[in-house]
Design a protein around this motif. Structure first.
Motif: not given
Length: 187
Positions: A82-88
């Protein structure tokens, strides 16, 4: 062969089958995880050679969320996903020039939304700890984003920029006396 010997034989046979199935399941999961990592690595390498490397965090986030559901809802996969998805998504918007001037401040909003998405994906509603960093970061990120882009001006933002460490001090005091506060409200 009497009944007791037969039951003992069946028990040993069941234990043997269970162990073999467990090793097979572990082998398959390890095999699937390893090969999927290899394919994801090649895909991300290809995106780098095509000068589309800014999609990499978003794709890794999707990959970790798929792993979360594949590996019996392991929380570490959903948190990193979820963190990588939103930062991505933030990086994609930034490199696609879809964010207005001052939109770089949306990274705080993206991280806060990552924690909220983790809370939703994980599905354990009694563990609300992702909301503790998620909601304040999202609200603060939204305020800073609106102020930086000029969409809305807040008169208190100058004070907030100067005195934001007071919020950390207040959070520290609350966490220091949390048990007393919780006991007071439970009675």
């Amino acid at each position: 062969m009497d009944k007791e010997q037969f039951l003992n034989l069946m028990k040993r046979f069941g234990v043997y089958l269970y162990k073999r199935f467990f090793f097979f399941k572990e082998y398959c999961n390890n095999y699937i995880f390893s090969t999927s990592l290899i394919f994801i690595g090649f895909g991300l390498l290809l995106l780098n050679f095509l000068n589309l490397g800014f999609y990499n965090p978003f794709i890794l986030g999707l990959y970790f969320i798929v792993l979360h559901f594949f590996y019996n809802r392991y929380w570490l996969f959903s948190l990193s996903g979820s963190l990588l998805l939103t930062i991505g998504l933030y990086i994609i918007l930034l490199f696609s020039y879809l964010l207005p001037n001052g939109g770089e401040s949306a990274i705080v909003l993206a991280i806060g939304l990552g924690f909220i998405i983790f809370y939703i994906i994980d599905g354990r509603w009694e563990n609300y700890w992702p909301l503790i960093p998620g909601v304040p970061l999202s609200l603060f990120g939204l305020l800073v984003y609106l102020h930086q882009t000029g969409s809305y001006t807040f008169t208190f933002m100058t004070y907030l920029y100067r005195f934001w460490p007071v919020l950390i001090i207040i959070f520290g005091v609350i966490s220091l006396f949390w048990r007393k506060i919780k006991g007071y409200f439970n009675n």
